[in-house]
Each structure stands twice: as C-alpha cells, then as structure tokens.
Design an enzyme around this catalytic site. Structure first.
Site, mmCIF file in Angstrom:
data_model
loop_
_atom_site.group_PDB
_atom_site.id
_atom_site.type_symbol
_atom_site.label_atom_id
_atom_site.label_comp_id
_atom_site.label_asym_id
_atom_site.label_seq_id
_atom_site.Cartn_x
_atom_site.Cartn_y
_atom_site.Cartn_z
ATOM 1 N N SER A 1 32.250 -73.544 -21.835
ATOM 2 C CA SER A 1 33.603 -74.034 -21.611
ATOM 3 C C SER A 1 33.615 -75.481 -21.119
ATOM 4 O O SER A 1 32.734 -75.900 -20.365
ATOM 5 C CB SER A 1 34.341 -73.128 -20.631
ATOM 6 O OG SER A 1 33.592 -72.933 -19.471
ATOM 7 N N GLN B 1 34.671 -78.074 -18.669
ATOM 8 C CA GLN B 1 34.912 -77.808 -17.255
ATOM 9 C C GLN B 1 34.723 -79.059 -16.417
ATOM 10 O O GLN B 1 34.214 -80.065 -16.890
ATOM 11 C CB GLN B 1 33.930 -76.739 -16.773
ATOM 12 C CG GLN B 1 32.471 -77.114 -17.027
ATOM 13 C CD GLN B 1 31.533 -75.948 -16.719
ATOM 14 O OE1 GLN B 1 30.831 -75.971 -15.730
ATOM 15 N NE2 GLN B 1 31.553 -74.934 -17.562
ATOM 16 N N HIS C 1 34.020 -79.952 -11.950
ATOM 17 C CA HIS C 1 33.758 -79.353 -10.649
ATOM 18 C C HIS C 1 34.375 -80.206 -9.547
ATOM 19 O O HIS C 1 34.233 -81.416 -9.566
ATOM 20 C CB HIS C 1 32.257 -79.217 -10.420
ATOM 21 C CG HIS C 1 31.565 -78.522 -11.551
ATOM 22 N ND1 HIS C 1 31.753 -77.192 -11.822
ATOM 23 C CD2 HIS C 1 30.749 -78.978 -12.514
ATOM 24 C CE1 HIS C 1 31.048 -76.859 -12.886
ATOM 25 N NE2 HIS C 1 30.431 -77.931 -13.338
ATOM 26 N N LYS D 1 29.625 -79.017 -6.649
ATOM 27 C CA LYS D 1 28.629 -78.532 -7.600
ATOM 28 C C LYS D 1 28.153 -79.653 -8.507
ATOM 29 O O LYS D 1 28.448 -79.668 -9.705
ATOM 30 C CB LYS D 1 29.225 -77.388 -8.426
ATOM 31 C CG LYS D 1 28.163 -76.613 -9.211
ATOM 32 C CD LYS D 1 28.794 -75.711 -10.253
ATOM 33 C CE LYS D 1 27.721 -74.913 -10.967
ATOM 34 N NZ LYS D 1 28.194 -74.358 -12.224
ATOM 35 N N GLU E 1 25.772 -81.417 -10.994
ATOM 36 C CA GLU E 1 24.828 -80.855 -11.968
ATOM 37 C C GLU E 1 24.106 -81.987 -12.674
ATOM 38 O O GLU E 1 24.679 -83.024 -12.952
ATOM 39 C CB GLU E 1 25.570 -80.069 -13.055
ATOM 40 C CG GLU E 1 26.236 -78.821 -12.583
ATOM 41 C CD GLU E 1 27.124 -78.201 -13.645
ATOM 42 O OE1 GLU E 1 27.278 -76.988 -13.624
ATOM 43 O OE2 GLU E 1 27.677 -78.935 -14.483
ATOM 44 N N HIS F 1 33.184 -81.998 -18.728
ATOM 45 C CA HIS F 1 31.970 -81.915 -19.545
ATOM 46 C C HIS F 1 31.838 -80.543 -20.176
ATOM 47 O O HIS F 1 32.474 -79.583 -19.727
ATOM 48 C CB HIS F 1 30.731 -82.203 -18.692
ATOM 49 C CG HIS F 1 30.585 -81.267 -17.516
ATOM 50 N ND1 HIS F 1 31.184 -81.527 -16.311
ATOM 51 C CD2 HIS F 1 29.949 -80.083 -17.369
ATOM 52 C CE1 HIS F 1 30.893 -80.551 -15.469
ATOM 53 N NE2 HIS F 1 30.158 -79.651 -16.097
ATOM 54 N N ARG G 1 38.279 -74.886 -15.477
ATOM 55 C CA ARG G 1 38.041 -74.911 -16.920
ATOM 56 C C ARG G 1 39.201 -75.522 -17.700
ATOM 57 O O ARG G 1 40.359 -75.390 -17.317
ATOM 58 C CB ARG G 1 37.770 -73.498 -17.437
ATOM 59 C CG ARG G 1 36.463 -72.931 -16.919
ATOM 60 C CD ARG G 1 36.205 -71.516 -17.430
ATOM 61 N NE ARG G 1 34.944 -71.015 -16.877
ATOM 62 C CZ ARG G 1 34.824 -70.492 -15.661
ATOM 63 N NH1 ARG G 1 35.894 -70.352 -14.892
ATOM 64 N NH2 ARG G 1 33.652 -70.078 -15.216
ATOM 65 N N LYS H 1 38.407 -67.614 -20.288
ATOM 66 C CA LYS H 1 38.672 -67.421 -18.859
ATOM 67 C C LYS H 1 39.887 -68.230 -18.383
ATOM 68 O O LYS H 1 40.436 -69.046 -19.101
ATOM 69 C CB LYS H 1 37.444 -67.831 -18.054
ATOM 70 C CG LYS H 1 36.261 -66.907 -18.267
ATOM 71 C CD LYS H 1 35.126 -67.308 -17.348
ATOM 72 C CE LYS H 1 33.866 -66.497 -17.640
ATOM 73 N NZ LYS H 1 32.671 -67.135 -17.092
HETATM 74 ZN ZN LIG Z 1 29.428 -77.884 -15.194
#
Ligand SMILES: [Zn+2]
Length: 429
Positions: free
Chosen positions: A107, A109, A111, A134, A136, A281, A300, A306
């Site tokens: 998906s 998304q 953060h 979060k 990444e 991303h 998302r 979802k």
């Molecule tokens: Zn992510």
C-alpha cells in the site's frame, strides 16, 4: 557458546504480496539456514524478521533461547548501558531488521513523526496502536522498484496538461492554478517553497477525496490511454507501470496518487533509499534489506483494502518534491574497520539504526571491525565466509544471521568474492 557473537534463527512471514517459492530471497535464506524449511513453490515468502519483535522473535541457534529473553536477562551485556538509557528499554532492540521479497505492490503509505504519532494515538487508538515514529530504510538486494516522494512540480504540471483523466479528477480550477502558480526553482524553506507545497497539497487532496465512481471511471480511461497511446505520458516507463499496477488493484486511486504524483524509483542492487517521516511511498517489487524503528504507525493512501485515513493523510504529508536521485542515500566511510574488502555505512538522519554493507568484490581475505558501543545484527546475503570474535568462528552462508553484542570486535573472512553482509546497528553516541 559465546554470549558476544552467536547465530540467530530468524522467522518469516508469508504475506500474499511476497515472491513465490524459490524466486523469493526470503525463502532461499530461510531454507538455506534451516534445512527443515521446505520451500513450497506456489506459496509466497514475504518477510524475514531479525530482532526482538514479539510477532516473529529471533532465537539463538544453539539453544533456541529467544533473543528477547536473552536481552531481558542481561540487558547491560546485550544492549549496553548507554543504549538502555537512550531508548528506555531493557527488553528489546530499538530497530527491526528485515529482508523483504516483493512481488505485488504494497500500500501507498506514510508514517507520522513522533509528535503526530502521539496525537493520532490519542484520537484513534484502534487504527494507531502506538505512538512511536517509524523511519524506514531500504537497500536493494536485487533490482528494486518503488514509489517514493512527490515528483518535481513541473513534471506534475506537465501531467495535468497531458493526461485528461488526472485533470478531470483534480478539476480545472485547481489544475490551472497549479500550472500557473508553481515556482519549480524556489529555495527550500522560502515562502515560495511553502506556496508550492500548498498547491501540491490541493492537487493531492482533490485526488484523495474524489468519489469512488469518479476514480473508477477515470482509472479505466487512464489504463486505456496507457495501452493505446503510451506516447501521451511524459516518462516511457509510466504506461507499463499503470497497466501492471491496475492488474493488481483494478480502478484504484493509487494509479493517480501513486503512479502519477509520486516518483517512480528504481534502485540497482546495493543502492538505498531512506523514507523520511511524512513522505508517501510504496514498494512495488524486488528483494530488499529493510531496517525500521519498532512501530506499526501507518497512514495509507492507495493500493490497499485497509482503512484509509484521508483527512490525516492530506494534512500530515511534508509535500517535499525532490527528484528521485535526491532521495537515494549517500554512503559514509566506516570508522574503526580495516583489511580486505570494502565497507560502507548507510547512515540515515535518525537515532535508531544504521547499516554497514561489506563486500569483497575485488579479492577475498579478512576485514576487521572494532567493537560498536551498541548491539547489532548481521546477515549474509550472498557468498561464503566466516564471522569470528575472541575464539568463536562461525560459518557465514546466504541467510545466516548473527547477533553481535556491544563492544565486541569481529572479523569477516571472505572465502569467495560474492561474499556480502549487511549489519544493522545502533550506537548510543
Ligand atoms: Zn513504510
């Protein structure tokens, strides 16, 4: 059995989007490191988890003690006092290290950062179960494709002119205003830059708030255009991307908010991207090494069945619009390391983790690393060698995972020039 350096057994997840059977790096690593794992060629193997997360904890290979229990029983030895103080935990690592093998788009998304994470959790604990940020980072193990950050403004303006379906969703007024008023060469942080971001937000907001029938109708026309008039698009790879992703998620808003508004990012093996807080991303395909802070905070936007929190999403994004080349990470030298081979560090601007990649493409031999002041986890992604420390010498083969305690010097010995390792670590200082 050493408590400073030992092998770990890492578990895996079989989400639907994973690569199938032995085409998946996750499956290959899992089966090579644990012969009892028999690869089913028709089943997806999506994620290998290395760390202390309770969903898929890692175990010490020799006695099957969980890494989490080992840390809890002696946090000073396994985390180090400075890391305990900094991250306020005596049970877990501040990072989760993974291998992902992606066959279908994940998906779109973004953060939240720490401040927004706290607010979202207070408002809606069901959808936002924790308040951590979060960050990444993804390093390509094989060639990788993803969507990452908004495209440069002039590229989006060009699409609004070329692609009637995008303009139909955005509406004439906002589209014309965007085309007319953007200042593509604004200095970052200037008032022109913040006006640019508002214009981009108005376009993105319009797409995200369009009704489902409007999206579906225009998605079908967009796919038709990609199939019959690929020359209408301003990038040669865009029509095929739209056709492919529409097969995975038919008539989805992600075709617009993702394919048309976000950078299509391709990484060669060994290249990396860092995904900043509040940057949209999506991973599309490839095998990657991923490291993240322990959190499940996700908002998302598309390519997902979802919950989509459109309001918070449209409000929260940074609306940075850098070209994709600027989103790729640069590498730093690795201090306190010497010998054969080459080590580089992917060091994102956050505290929870960094990753050292070590390769021996030129010649075999041994490379020495002084101790790091925090814990680390190392995985061999290809080739053969040894990892050793203070009398412990362990075979390192594809998929073999190791824990290295703080302040532990290690040597990596390459037996062939394919030998490649990635080591995620945290340092308190
Ligand atoms: Zn992510």
């Amino acid at each position: 059995m050493s408590d400073k350096l030992f092998r770990l057994d890492a578990g895996f997840q079989q989400y639907d989007w994973g690569k199938l059977g032995s085409t998946s790096a996750v499956a290959k690593y899992a089966a090579h490191s644990d012969p009892s794992v028999k690869i089913a060629e028709d089943k997806p193997y999506a994620e290998l988890w290395m760390g202390t997360h309770t969903n898929v904890p890692s175990y010490r290979h020799d006695d099957k003690a969980s890494l989490r229990d080992l840390i809890s029983s002696n946090p000073k030895e396994f985390l180090g006092e400075d890391v305990i103080k900094k991250f306020q935990s005596t049970t877990e690592l501040p990072f989760l290290f993974k291998v992902l093998s992606i066959r279908k788009v994940l998906s779109i998304q973004a953060h939240p950062d720490k401040a927004l994470g706290k607010i979202l959790r207070a408002q809606d604990p069901k959808n936002y179960p924790d308040d951590n940020h979060k960050p990444e980072m993804a390093i390509a193990v094989t060639d990788f494709e993803g969507l990452c950050g908004f495209k440069p403004l002039e590229e989006i303006a060009d699409e609004l002119k070329r692609i009637p379906e995008l303009k139909a969703i955005v509406g004439d007024e906002i589209a014309e205003s965007f085309i007319k008023n953007i200042k593509p060469h604004a200095v970052k942080g200037s008032s022109e830059d913040s006006e640019n971001k508002k214009l981009l937000q108005s376009v993105f907001g319009k797409v995200m708030n369009a009704s489902e029938p409007t999206i579906a109708e225009n998605a079908r026309l967009l796919v038709k255009r990609a199939e019959t008039k690929p020359e209408d698009f301003n990038k040669p790879d865009l029509p095929q991307l739209i056709i492919d992703l529409n097969k995975q998620f038919p008539d989805d808003v992600g075709l617009f908010c993702g394919c048309l508004l976000l950078n299509h990012c391709k990484l060669n093996a060994g290249e990396a991207i860092f995904l900043r807080a509040k940057d949209p991303h999506a991973y599309i395909n490839g095998d990657i090494i991923e490291c993240m802070a322990a959190s499940d905070n996700v908002v998302r936007a598309g390519f997902t069945p979802k919950f989509k929190d459109v309001k918070n999403l449209v409000d929260m994004l940074t609306y940075a619009y850098d070209p994709v080349e600027e989103q790729k990470m640069k590498t730093d030298a690795v201090p306190k390391s010497s010998g054969a081979g080459r080590s580089v560090c992917f060091n994102p601007p956050i505290e929870e983790f960094a990753i050292i990649q070590t390769t021996f493409a030129e010649s075999t031999g041994t490379r020495h690393f002084e101790g790091l002041d925090g814990p680390s986890i190392l995985i061999t992604t290809s080739g053969n060698g040894y990892i050793s420390s203070e009398g412990t010498k362990l075979k390192a083969e594809p998929g073999f995972v190791f824990f290295v305690a703080p302040n532990t010097a290690v040597d990596l010995e390459a037996l062939d020039t394919d030998f490649v390792t990635y080591r995620a670590f945290v340092e308190a200082n």
